[in-house]
Design an enzyme around this catalytic site. Structure first.
Site, PDB file in Angstrom:
ATOM      1  N   GLU A  58      45.355  29.869  55.469  1.00  0.00           N
ATOM      2  CA  GLU A  58      46.159  30.063  54.183  1.00  0.00           C
ATOM      3  C   GLU A  58      45.585  29.114  52.938  1.00  0.00           C
ATOM      4  O   GLU A  58      44.859  28.015  53.098  1.00  0.00           O
ATOM      5  CB  GLU A  58      47.472  29.178  54.552  1.00  0.00           C
ATOM      6  CG  GLU A  58      48.421  30.175  55.636  1.00  0.00           C
ATOM      7  CD  GLU A  58      49.896  29.514  55.899  1.00  0.00           C
ATOM      8  OE1 GLU A  58      49.959  28.259  55.476  1.00  0.00           O
ATOM      9  OE2 GLU A  58      50.613  29.990  56.316  1.00  0.00           O
ATOM     10  N   LYS A 231      40.862  54.052  52.733  1.00  0.00           N
ATOM     11  CA  LYS A 231      41.099  55.550  52.692  1.00  0.00           C
ATOM     12  C   LYS A 231      39.520  55.830  51.920  1.00  0.00           C
ATOM     13  O   LYS A 231      38.429  55.524  52.817  1.00  0.00           O
ATOM     14  CB  LYS A 231      42.006  55.931  51.678  1.00  0.00           C
ATOM     15  CG  LYS A 231      43.521  55.306  52.302  1.00  0.00           C
ATOM     16  CD  LYS A 231      44.830  55.639  51.475  1.00  0.00           C
ATOM     17  CE  LYS A 231      45.962  55.067  52.057  1.00  0.00           C
ATOM     18  NZ  LYS A 231      47.179  55.247  51.182  1.00  0.00           N
ATOM     19  N   ARG A 237      41.661  48.882  57.740  1.00  0.00           N
ATOM     20  CA  ARG A 237      42.952  48.968  57.031  1.00  0.00           C
ATOM     21  C   ARG A 237      43.276  47.501  56.522  1.00  0.00           C
ATOM     22  O   ARG A 237      43.437  46.634  56.889  1.00  0.00           O
ATOM     23  CB  ARG A 237      43.667  49.096  58.143  1.00  0.00           C
ATOM     24  CG  ARG A 237      45.122  49.611  58.153  1.00  0.00           C
ATOM     25  CD  ARG A 237      45.640  50.542  59.533  1.00  0.00           C
ATOM     26  NE  ARG A 237      44.995  51.530  59.384  1.00  0.00           N
ATOM     27  CZ  ARG A 237      45.441  52.772  58.718  1.00  0.00           C
ATOM     28  NH1 ARG A 237      46.493  52.454  57.941  1.00  0.00           N
ATOM     29  NH2 ARG A 237      44.681  53.775  59.054  1.00  0.00           N
TER      30      ARG A 237
HETATM   31  C1  LIG Z   1      48.386  55.015  51.251  1.00  0.00           C
HETATM   32  C2  LIG Z   1      48.873  54.373  49.836  1.00  0.00           C
HETATM   33  C3  LIG Z   1      49.426  53.269  49.872  1.00  0.00           C
HETATM   34  C4  LIG Z   1      49.865  52.203  51.001  1.00  0.00           C
HETATM   35  O1  LIG Z   1      49.197  51.598  51.878  1.00  0.00           O
HETATM   36  P1  LIG Z   1      49.556  51.137  53.343  1.00  0.00           P
HETATM   37  O2  LIG Z   1      48.185  50.493  53.616  1.00  0.00           O
HETATM   38  O3  LIG Z   1      49.759  52.379  54.005  1.00  0.00           O
HETATM   39  O4  LIG Z   1      50.499  50.289  53.028  1.00  0.00           O
HETATM   40  C5  LIG Z   1      49.980  52.784  48.600  1.00  0.00           C
HETATM   41  N1  LIG Z   1      49.740  53.361  47.456  1.00  0.00           N
HETATM   42  C6  LIG Z   1      49.521  54.590  47.721  1.00  0.00           C
HETATM   43  C7  LIG Z   1      49.099  55.479  46.411  1.00  0.00           C
HETATM   44  C8  LIG Z   1      48.833  55.188  48.857  1.00  0.00           C
HETATM   45  O5  LIG Z   1      48.269  56.501  48.682  1.00  0.00           O
END
Ligand SMILES: *Cc1c(COP(=O)(O)O)cnc(C)c1O
Length: 429
Positions: A58, A231, A237
């Protein structure tokens, strides 16, 4: 009894071990077209699976609430420095556990309870965290929205500007989960300044393109930039926030202790590795191929007569209108039929959809994952034809059998991860 510190998972927990091996096979044997997914490198996987999962850290590098953080500091500082270098940002916070948590921290930093936000309509491509009534963003703040033009199916910036003038939001939110076109962050920044609003640009989907200059960067135009790291950025992740020096303290405070406790140091280590990969020249080559592949897939699908929302794509994803106002099948049916031939996509609403979100008129396709596998334009051409064949004849067993074979053959030509059993057999042989 198996030794706690040396047992491998296949001995220690066969149920979970088998599920992991099954998932490896599923990812390797199918064609992954979910636009928000990707395949990380073995180095990123290795960093994520380390003893840093044991560590409480933390606080921030050099200012921790726990002892023994000297190596966690090395890892987090490297991730911060690399993120700043990739995006040309003054400050980076690499601790958000996910994209949603990154957005939560920014809203906490930028707004008081009950303030107004202006975000993109979910059914036009926005994200739940941009003001959906069931999400914290819609529960805690007043929400106004904007969307795309009915004809062009592209963001209507004039309407956005009128809405900003009318609703006087404190925070304008841009960025999308299902928008196939370039976003004009420059214009959005100007609109926000005109009404005294700050901007959060959520580049969760396009971060890899922004990182390599293949999509215009929001960093010069927006106070806050958030993204996922898993992504197009092709990391583990997780989430990431970029901001200016003047907001560094309030953003760091909002992440911890605002919305999170201890950071996931093993994941931050994996983020650092992925950011290192993103700084290499071949990452730009990869991102350019994602774009070339999306264009090839779009051309192939259009060539079969299927309609693409907005007529095509500028980025890594496309939305296909499979319902065609009742002539075709629903997104839900298309997703299921494609699943049966091991082509993985998700149903998605299209702008002004007449179907409910869980049924939807469209499917969303993205090329980041298959591009990581090494696939190029000829494969995209073929995949477009396979998708069209299934969407046109979702009930035909002959078509399904043929496409399933074609998928298996194509997947086999682009090998990637191996399961533990395969690795062991290989090492032994
Ligand atoms: C995928 C996505 C998120 C959320 O991401 P998580 O890791 O699933 O919480 C937020 N904003 C946009 C535009 C996304 O495409």
């Amino acid at each position: 009894m198996v030794n706690f510190f040396t047992a491998d998972i296949s001995e220690a927990d066969p149920l979970i071990s088998n599920a992991i091996n099954d998932e490896v096979r599923r990812q390797v044997d199918g064609l992954e077209l979910i636009a928000s997914e990707n395949f990380v490198s073995e180095a990123v996987l290795e960093a994520a699976g380390t003893v840093f999962t044991n560590k409480y850290a933390e606080g921030y590098p050099g200012k921790r609430y726990y002892g023994g953080c000297e190596f966690a500091d090395v890892v987090e500082q490297a991730a911060i420095d690399r993120a700043k270098e990739i995006f040309g940002a003054e400050h980076a916070n690499v601790q958000p556990h996910s994209g949603a948590q990154a957005n939560m921290a920014v809203l906490l930093a930028a707004l008081d309870h009950g303030d107004t936000i202006l975000g993109m309509n979910l059914s036009h491509g926005g994200h739940l965290t941009h003001g959906h009534p069931l999400n914290f963003s819609g529960i805690n703040y007043k929400v106004a929205d904007y969307g795309v033009d009915r004809e062009s199916e592209q963001i209507d910036y004039d309407a956005l500007e009128r809405s900003a003038e009318e609703n006087r939001p404190k925070l304008l939110i841009c960025g999308a989960s299902a928008y196939p076109r370039t976003i004009d962050f420059d214009r959005i920044g100007a609109i926000a300044r005109g009404v005294g609003a700050k901007v959060m640009a959520d580049i969760a989907h396009i971060a890899g393109l922004v990182a390599t200059g293949l999509h215009p960067s929001p960093v010069p135009h927006c106070e806050f930039v958030t993204t996922t790291t898993h992504k197009t950025l092709r990391g583990p992740r997780g989430g990431l926030i970029l901001t200016r020096e003047e907001f560094a303290k309030v953003i760091d405070r909002s992440v911890f202790p605002g919305v999170q406790g201890g950071p996931l140091v093993h994941i931050i280590a994996a983020k650092a590795v992925a950011f290192g990969e993103a700084l290499r020249d071949d990452f730009k080559t990869y991102q350019q191929q994602i774009l070339d592949n999306a264009k090839a897939l779009a051309d192939s699908l259009s060539g079969t007569g299927l309609r693409l929302v907005s007529g095509g794509t500028d980025n890594h994803l496309l939305l296909v209108d499979v319902y065609e106002g009742g002539k075709g099948i629903t997104g839900k049916e298309a997703e299921k039929a494609l699943d049966e031939v091991h082509i993985t996509v998700n149903k998605n609403t299209i702008p002004f959809d007449t179907q409910k979100p869980f049924v939807a008129s469209g499917i969303r396709l993205g090329t980041p994952a298959l591009t990581t596998r090494g696939m190029k334009e000829p494969e995209m051409q073929k995949i477009g034809e396979m998708i069209a064949a299934i969407v046109r004849e979702p009930k035909s067993d002959d078509v399904k059998t043929r496409v399933r074979e074609e998928v298996a053959e194509m997947a086999a030509r682009f090998p990637m991860y191996r399961s533990r059993g395969e690795r062991d057999a290989n090492a032994a042989g």
